[in-house]
Design a protein around this motif. Structure first.
Motif, PDB file in Angstrom:
ATOM      1  N   LEU A  65       0.857  -1.190   0.000  1.00  0.00           N
ATOM      2  CA  LEU A  65       0.000   0.000   0.000  1.00  0.00           C
ATOM      3  C   LEU A  65       0.885   1.229   0.000  1.00  0.00           C
ATOM      4  CD1 LEU A  65      -2.743   1.520   0.362  1.00  0.00           C
ATOM      5  CD2 LEU A  65      -2.351   1.333   2.834  1.00  0.00           C
ATOM      6  N   ARG A 115      -3.140   1.499  10.107  1.00  0.00           N
ATOM      7  CA  ARG A 115      -3.578   0.120  10.299  1.00  0.00           C
ATOM      8  C   ARG A 115      -4.869  -0.140   9.525  1.00  0.00           C
ATOM      9  NH1 ARG A 115      -4.487   0.403  15.232  1.00  0.00           N
ATOM     10  NH2 ARG A 115      -2.471  -0.303  16.062  1.00  0.00           N
ATOM     11  N   MET A 118      -4.198  -0.287   5.737  1.00  0.00           N
ATOM     12  CA  MET A 118      -3.530  -1.512   5.333  1.00  0.00           C
ATOM     13  C   MET A 118      -4.458  -2.711   5.401  1.00  0.00           C
ATOM     14  SD  MET A 118       0.340  -1.048   6.840  1.00  0.00           S
ATOM     15  CE  MET A 118       0.932  -2.413   5.829  1.00  0.00           C
ATOM     16  N   ALA A 123      -2.833  -5.314   2.710  1.00  0.00           N
ATOM     17  CA  ALA A 123      -1.422  -5.069   2.421  1.00  0.00           C
ATOM     18  C   ALA A 123      -0.550  -5.399   3.628  1.00  0.00           C
ATOM     19  CB  ALA A 123      -1.213  -3.615   2.019  1.00  0.00           C
ATOM     20  N   GLU A 124       0.607  -5.960   3.361  1.00  0.00           N
ATOM     21  CA  GLU A 124       1.587  -6.224   4.412  1.00  0.00           C
ATOM     22  C   GLU A 124       2.705  -5.195   4.423  1.00  0.00           C
ATOM     23  OE1 GLU A 124       3.081 -10.172   4.933  1.00  0.00           O
ATOM     24  OE2 GLU A 124       1.322 -11.067   3.967  1.00  0.00           O
ATOM     25  N   LEU A 126       4.228  -1.203   3.462  1.00  0.00           N
ATOM     26  CA  LEU A 126       3.792   0.188   3.398  1.00  0.00           C
ATOM     27  C   LEU A 126       4.844   1.039   2.695  1.00  0.00           C
ATOM     28  CD1 LEU A 126       1.720   2.370   4.362  1.00  0.00           C
ATOM     29  CD2 LEU A 126       3.162   2.627   6.399  1.00  0.00           C
ATOM     30  N   VAL A 146       6.223  -3.518  10.613  1.00  0.00           N
ATOM     31  CA  VAL A 146       5.583  -3.398   9.306  1.00  0.00           C
ATOM     32  C   VAL A 146       6.666  -3.076   8.271  1.00  0.00           C
ATOM     33  CG1 VAL A 146       4.012  -2.029   7.890  1.00  0.00           C
ATOM     34  CG2 VAL A 146       3.367  -2.645  10.226  1.00  0.00           C
ATOM     35  N   THR A 148       8.409  -1.268   5.687  1.00  0.00           N
ATOM     36  CA  THR A 148       8.162   0.111   5.291  1.00  0.00           C
ATOM     37  C   THR A 148       9.288   0.619   4.401  1.00  0.00           C
ATOM     38  OG1 THR A 148       7.020   0.524   7.392  1.00  0.00           O
ATOM     39  CG2 THR A 148       7.738   2.452   6.140  1.00  0.00           C
TER      40      THR A 148
END
Length: 343
Positions: A65, A115, A118, A123-124, A126, A146, A148
């Motif tokens: 995401l 949160r 996602m 989505a896992e 970010l 997460v 990222t």
């Protein structure tokens, strides 16, 4: 009959036995998406029963995401971020990564909001596009691990993966184009809360410090309305001081356009009396007269590199953070005398 029994089945044979088209069989055997699970299982069952070699299914890639600050993409920088998002989409498609984009207000990006975003996108990973996470969000992302990636962003203490243009070195080189053309009193028009822009300021300051007798003046901008208009007004006021400044390095091309307008209105020749270098190589750089000298950022490549960083993070979520710094390329233009910039 024995020849018929030993002949390797063709996709057309599998299609006939499964009651589907040959193209559907071809897509299933190539592990392509878009086929219902029931049909997929039936085709694979028939293929296995009749000895057709089937490639093992590739492991599914976790979804990503991208959150992008609405203040940036709905304002003057929309063209900058549009190309980055195109690169993200292309990279995700090539990797088979489910991918979504959401515009958000930067001041409303809380852990709870992220949160929810996602979870809604399944989505896992970010991607924070043009967003420097605040302390609350940084802590939450670290605590929850997460995956990222900062896109067009930099984490100065390297907690998160990131990809950005070479802001420090690009600004150093841009300012060097002006000093090598003989300018010694140079303005730098800039202004932002972002770490990436602070790196450009540092690059400008370092380039000035590297040249004996050079003097730089930082012109802080509010960037509350039109960047070009504000740059025009600030530059006109400085030129009226007759302080001897003969060049400007600008944070981006929108600002450079405003500087150019003010310089021409003051009756100065460009680049003979006053030289200008922008940054980003936005479409407006092609529309000025003379054409703006700037620094090109491959924005689509930033998006693609961000996807590769995310894939690497998916495979090893405890590895040290990495940052990819992508070189920027001088664009000649006509607002600074072109000189050789290689050392």
């Amino acid at each position: 009959m024995s020849d018929q029994k030993t002949r390797r089945p063709r996709q057309a044979d599998i299609a006939t036995l499964a009651g589907v088209s040959v193209s559907t069989v071809s897509r299933v055997l190539a592990n392509e998406p878009g086929i219902s699970e029931t049909v997929r299982r039936q085709i694979l069952k028939v293929a296995a029963e009749h000895g057709y070699p089937v490639k093992p299914a590739t492991e599914a890639v976790a979804g990503g995401l991208a959150l992008i600050a609405s203040d940036g993409v709905t304002g003057g920088l929309s063209v900058f971020y549009e190309a980055i998002v195109e690169g993200l989409r292309a990279g995700a498609a090539e990797a088979g990564m489910p991918f979504e984009v959401r515009m958000v207000r930067e001041d409303r990006i809380t852990p709870d909001a992220v949160r929810d975003y996602m979870q809604a996108a399944a989505a896992e990973g970010l991607f924070l596009v043009g967003i420097d996470p605040n302390e609350m969000l940084r802590n939450w992302l670290q605590d929850t691990m997460v995956p990222t990636v900062l896109v067009n962003g930099t984490d100065p203490v390297m907690r998160f993966d990131g990809v950005s243009p070479a802001n420090f070195f690009g600004a150093y080189q841009a300012t060097g184009r002006l000093t090598k053309a003989g300018h010694r009193r140079i303005l730098h028009l800039s202004g932002s809360h972002r770490q990436t822009i602070r790196e450009r300021i540092r690059g400008f300051e370092a380039a000035i410090a590297a040249v004996p007798g050079a003097e730089g003046r930082f012109v802080s901008m509010t960037l509350q309305g039109s960047a070009s208009r504000e740059a025009h007004e600030r530059t006109a006021a400085i030129l009226a001081e007759n302080a001897g400044f003969t060049a400007a390095f600008c944070m981006n091309d929108f600002i450079a356009v405003g500087v150019l307008e003010a310089v021409i209105e003051a009756g100065l020749r460009v680049p003979e009396d006053f030289a200008i270098v922008g940054f980003d190589d936005l479409p407006c750089a092609l529309m000025t007269n003379p054409q703006l000298s700037t620094m090109r950022v491959d924005r689509a490549a930033l998006g693609r590199e961000a996807v590769l960083l995310m894939l690497s993070r998916f495979s090893n979520r405890t590895a040290p953070a990495r940052h990819i710094c992508q070189a920027v390329v001088p664009v000649a233009g006509g607002t600074v005398v072109n000189v050789e910039t290689r050392e």
